[in-house]
Design an enzyme around this catalytic site. Structure first.
Site, PDB file in Angstrom:
ATOM      1  CG  HIS A 290      -1.990   1.002   1.228  1.00  0.00           C
ATOM      2  ND1 HIS A 290      -3.170   0.815   0.551  1.00  0.00           N
ATOM      3  CD2 HIS A 290      -2.065   2.218   1.792  1.00  0.00           C
ATOM      4  CE1 HIS A 290      -3.921   1.879   0.713  1.00  0.00           C
ATOM      5  NE2 HIS A 290      -3.285   2.755   1.464  1.00  0.00           N
TER       6      HIS A 290
ATOM      7  CE1 TYR B 223       1.801   4.074  -3.573  1.00  0.00           C
ATOM      8  CE2 TYR B 223       0.750   3.349  -5.595  1.00  0.00           C
ATOM      9  CZ  TYR B 223       0.739   4.117  -4.454  1.00  0.00           C
ATOM     10  OH  TYR B 223      -0.334   4.925  -4.193  1.00  0.00           O
TER      11      TYR B 223
ATOM     12  CG  HIS C 159     -10.634   3.597   2.275  1.00  0.00           C
ATOM     13  ND1 HIS C 159     -11.255   3.897   3.448  1.00  0.00           N
ATOM     14  CD2 HIS C 159      -9.318   3.587   2.571  1.00  0.00           C
ATOM     15  CE1 HIS C 159     -10.365   4.075   4.402  1.00  0.00           C
ATOM     16  NE2 HIS C 159      -9.185   3.895   3.898  1.00  0.00           N
ATOM     17  CG  ASN C 160     -10.713  -1.076  -3.258  1.00  0.00           C
ATOM     18  OD1 ASN C 160     -11.499  -0.150  -3.444  1.00  0.00           O
ATOM     19  ND2 ASN C 160      -9.716  -1.350  -4.077  1.00  0.00           N
TER      20      ASN C 160
ATOM     21  CD  GLU D  49      -3.960   3.157   8.362  1.00  0.00           C
ATOM     22  OE1 GLU D  49      -5.081   3.184   7.835  1.00  0.00           O
ATOM     23  OE2 GLU D  49      -2.988   2.542   7.897  1.00  0.00           O
TER      24      GLU D  49
END
Lengths: 231, 739
Positions: B44, B47, B90-91, B307
């Site tokens: 995430h 990459y 935001h899967n 987060e």
């Protein structure tokens, strides 16, 4: 004419009201931060839409305790013009300046859409530019627009022509099919007894320029300004 | 805590990767440092599987002010203004907890925009779910839509457009791609950079809690059984606080108190400080004892990896601390000096006066692993492309077929969804959801921006390169028909597990397709994100390269919508229909086939088409313009007829084309076609422009008072079109209708 637009934490239609009053209507407009209470010199206060304090407890119920609200109440009691739009309407009912309460929409979802409204009372300072019984189109955008008031209070409100706007069909029929949110008697906007405090769920500031698809809302602001000039 | 092999694995690092950590660091990391590596080297944030392939996108142009690398890309829109925009996924969180997953996705992308100094003016979303055959689909759609609405509406940022696509491949892994565009003065753009040794690092916004720890690591893994157990890794959004943060930041941006600002998104405090230090070529020292927190007893590990939403990290100029504080105090937000910029290029974390983590910045960024993973065309790829048209019976009743297509969840009206979004707040929305692109005016100018999101995953499944190329072309076409010149795009590359060669093949093919279209149509990529590991139980999603594109309208009188206006106008078709029904919604929903060769964009023709369309719109003679996409020409005509202010009748004759079947003529999804309406006396102007650009033009009929007729094929009432189109989706989402 000097307009004051109250800014609560979470207000989000404050800029839109400012834009219309300043740039479309050409008026003197100031923002009033909720912690600053000086309302001297203002002719009309606008409580704009949004989610004051996140609407986390009940819509408008925290904003009514904002420092500025005591001054708004005394401003209104002295006859100053107060316009509450959407969340502003909710704050006005919570603060007791207007009767009734706004509950969650009947299908429990937020609704953003253009609706038809019937002008039930055009003899107010806010609506004198409309024709009696005229059907206008304004947008609504709310999750808690379901106006409720109990039987005796509703009768009293009716008696004094306190209902200003109702949700209707394009033909002006105030029917259940035309009611987007479950409001009692399709009520979309009401005025206080003295005639100087108007609350409505629809957004006239979003329908005041032709580029946005309609100008029916502009008439409301025009009415206020013309009424003020005459007075 | 001892670093064991299990602990390393729990942190999502492979044995090789851990060895790399030890080698680069010259020692074993401690537990806090392992946590930092875990998120910074996650797919995430790093990459690592995609980076080598992302090179070679066109990213420049005279309009580009900021390309990829910052929080969002920036393009010049004239008159001293710029548009900042980006799309992000935001899967995983949205599948685990749809409301909060989607809400915090919206919150995160808006922070990316306003951290650049821009006021967000438009949100869009691109949503992909399983079909209604899956019992979880209504719950997911309902939750995601409510989450997007809950956050965006409260923020007062209109959600002006979007896309919804249903397909079985998303049943175990929905996709929620959200995009925000904001407006900023070109000389007031802020960046996420840490410079100036000794400058204070200031933490603003919400307090840090224990939510979302390891969100980035979770987003870099596939789902197995019991994905719901990961619910605690999903963050909880507070749009009210973000609204305050937005206003406070915009107030701060009017001053010259700061040198850089960065939102705390994925991997929270860790990645924001690393990114700022990396961009500034400096180091950062943060004292954990000063971090505002929601509960006692939080460890440095937790504080660094949380987060929690609605937080920002600011690098202020020395001596400006109190002035910055005054602004945030006004908005009732936490604001604490938590550290300083240091010369040594390292991220140093202090707790109780002790150093608890100390990692050179470049090890976390440049030394992160990069993989050129093996790619191989899937064995089944040729099989799904095979389609024997002889086995596709021509329908007897095209009226019924058209109505079924209009009722398909992939085509029908999305009003029941977008009516939950406040798409009008800010009073700038000129073209509301429902037309090809949303149009948002820029107050104080005669200009507007147009925005769209696009991707046809079925086409991408059948041919990832053709499908991705088409997504770019279609996005551009959607802008062009609205009267806008495409300026730039952002992408969300959603794919399955990159460790499987067939997924990497899809990824590489899709990127090649995007590049080809970007080059040909001259639309640079200015930002985006990659979301991999979108699969459940070994089943990857269809390759889904979502494209979000921005266009500019320099004269608001040229804004064009897709709907016919009234009877008596001429209907013209630009471009031509080609044989082939592969990948069409018609084949999928009427014949149950997800097969065939996906339509390919002819980029030269597409380019000419866009030029011609923009040129003719500029003459002011065009009354409506609509792109042909899912459902083909017949559906596009019906959509154009169903004007929200009242339907307009259609009477067309598509003629007879010797090499086309009737169903191809009606439902083929050939790219590069636009339906226009205009008055007859202006036809010669259109003919002249089309001839000059070599664009095929065919006058196919007229708008009329009543009915919808395609000569010899379709003859139905507007009322039946309307009810098929408008009344189909809502009952499915409410679970009141069976698919």
């Amino acid at each position: 004419m000097r307009f004051g637009i109250l800014v609560f934490p979470g207000s989000n239609c404050d800029h839109d009201c400012y834009h219309v009053l300043k740039h479309v209507m050409g008026q003197d407009v100031r923002y009033i931060w909720h912690k600053d209470g000086d309302l001297k010199g203002f002719d009309c206060l606008v409580l704009p839409g949004g989610f004051s304090y996140g609407d986390y407890l009940r819509t408008g119920s925290i904003a009514r305790f904002s420092p500025v609200m005591d001054d708004v109440v005394s401003f209104a009691n002295k006859g100053g013009l107060v316009l509450g739009i959407c969340n502003g309407f909710q704050i006005l009912t919570e603060s007791g300046l207007l009767p009734g309460v706004l509950m969650m929409n009947k299908d429990l979802k937020f609704i953003c859409s253009d609706v038809n409204l019937k002008v039930e009372n055009n003899s107010t300072v806010f609506t004198s530019g409309y024709k009696a019984g005229e059907v206008i189109s304004l947008p609504i955008a709310h999750g808690d627009g379901n106006f409720f008031i109990d039987g005796p209070e509703l009768a009293a409100l009716r008696d004094r022509d306190g209902v200003v706007f109702t949700y209707s069909t394009a033909e002006g029929e105030v029917s259940p099919e035309a009611n987007p949110n479950g409001s009692v008697d399709n009520i979309a906007g009401i005025i206080n007894k003295a005639g100087n405090v108007l609350g409505l769920m629809p957004h006239p500031e979003r329908a005041s320029e032709s580029i946005l698809g309609g100008e029916d809302g502009r008439v409301l602001f025009q009415s206020i300004i013309e009424g003020f000039v005459l007075s | 805590m001892e670093i064991t092999a299990e602990l390393v694995a729990e942190h999502g690092l492979s044995t090789d990767e851990y060895e790399r950590v030890v080698k680069e660091l010259g020692r074993e990391p401690n537990y806090v440092e392992l946590g930092i590596f875990s998120v910074m080297w996650s797919e995430h944030c790093s990459y690592k599987s995609s980076r080598v392939h992302l090179k070679g996108f066109p990213t420049t142009g005279p309009q580009v002010i900021e390309g990829p690398g910052e929080n969002a890309g920036v393009v010049d829109i004239g008159e001293g203004l710029a548009c900042v925009f980006k799309m992000e996924s935001h899967n995983h969180p949205s599948f685990i907890e749809p409301y909060q997953g989607a809400a915090t996705g919206v919150g995160g992308i808006m922070r990316d925009i306003f951290t650049m100094g821009a006021r967000p003016v438009a949100n869009l979303n691109s949503l992909f779910f399983g079909t209604f055959q899956h019992k979880k689909t209504p719950y997911l759609i309902d939750g995601v839509v409510a989450g997007i609405a809950g956050y965006g509406n409260c923020m007062g940022v209109p959600t002006v457009g979007g896309a919804l696509y249903l397909n079985d491949s998303y049943s175990g892994n929905c996709l929620v791609n959200v995009m925000t565009a904001g407006i900023v003065k070109t000389d007031k753009i802020f960046k996420g950079t840490a410079t100036g040794t000794g400058n204070p690092i200031i933490y603003v916004g919400s307090k840090t809690g224990r939510d979302g720890i390891h969100g980035a690591t979770m987003a870099s893994d596939v789902f197995g059984e019991g994905g719901e157990e990961r619910r605690p890794t999903v963050q909880v959004g507070d749009p009210f606080t973000e609204k305050l943060l937005l206003e406070a930041c915009l107030e701060l941006f009017k001053t010259d108190y700061i040198v850089g600002i960065q939102d705390m998104g994925a991997a929270g405090l860790t990645s924001s400080s690393v990114e700022m230090a990396s961009r500034g070529g400096a180091g950062i020292e943060i004292d954990m004892d000063r971090i505002p927190r929601r509960e006692e007893g939080m460890t440095s590990y937790e504080l660094l990896l949380s987060e929690s939403q609605e937080r920002m990290l600011i690098v202020a100029k020395q001596g400006m601390e109190d002035k910055v504080k005054a602004i945030f105090t006004k908005w009732d937000l936490d604001c604490e000096v938590v550290g300083k910029v240091i010369k040594e290029e390292t991220v140093r974390i202090l707790e109780g006066g002790q150093i608890v983590a100390d990692i050179p910045v470049t090890i976390l960024t440049e030394s992160a692993p990069q993989y050129d993973r093996p790619a191989e065309k899937p064995a089944w790829q040729d099989t799904v492309q095979a389609l024997d048209m002889g086995s596709v019976p021509a329908p007897d009743d095209y009226n019924e077929v058209l109505l079924r297509l209009l009722a398909s969840p992939n085509i029908s009206s999305r009003e029941s969804i977008y009516s939950q979004f406040d798409f009008m707040v800010r009073s700038d929305t000129v073209v509301s959801p429902g037309s090809d692109a949303a149009v948002v005016r820029i107050k104080g100018t005669n200009r507007s921006i147009a925005l769209t999101v696009d991707c046809n995953p079925l086409h991408c499944y059948l041919d990832p390169r053709a499908g991705a190329s088409a997504a770019v072309a279609e996005a551009a076409r959607n802008l062009v028909v609205s009267g806008a010149r495409p300026l730039a795009l952002t992408d969300c590359l959603n794919f399955g597990n990159p460790e499987r060669p067939e997924i990497m093949w899809q990824f590489r093919e899709a990127i090649a397709g995007i590049k080809a279209s970007c080059h040909a149509l001259n639309v640079p990529v200015i930002g985006g994100n990659v979301s991999l590991y979108n699969e459940t139980r070994g089943e990857g999603i269809y390759p889904t390269p979502s494209i979000g594109m921005l266009g500019l309208i320099e004269d608001n009188s040229l804004i064009t919508r897709q709907w016919f206006q009234e009877a008596g106008h001429v209907i013209a078709l630009l471009g031509s229909t080609r044989p082939g029904l592969g990948g069409t919604e018609y084949l999928r929903s009427i014949h149950g086939l997800e097969q065939g060769v996906a339509p390919k964009v002819n980029l030269e023709e597409e380019k000419s088409l866009h030029k011609a369309c923009l040129e003719v719109i500029k003459t002011g003679i065009i009354l409506s313009a609509h792109d042909c996409s899912e459902g083909g020409l017949a559906v596009a005509l019906a959509e154009a007829a169903l004007n929200p202010t009242g339907p307009v009748g259609v009477d067309v004759d598509l003629g007879v084309t010797p090499n086309l079947r009737s169903d191809e003529l009606l439902f083929a999804e050939t790219h590069g076609r636009i339906i226009l309406s205009l008055t007859e006396n202006n036809l010669s102007i259109l003919e002249g422009i089309c001839a000059a650009h070599g664009v095929p033009l065919q006058v196919i009929g007229r708008t009329v008072e009543h009915g919808f007729a395609v000569k010899g094929l379709i003859n139905t009432s507007l009322k039946s079109l309307e009810s098929a189109f408008r009344d189909s989706l809502s009952p499915l989402i409410r679970g009141e209708a069976t698919p």
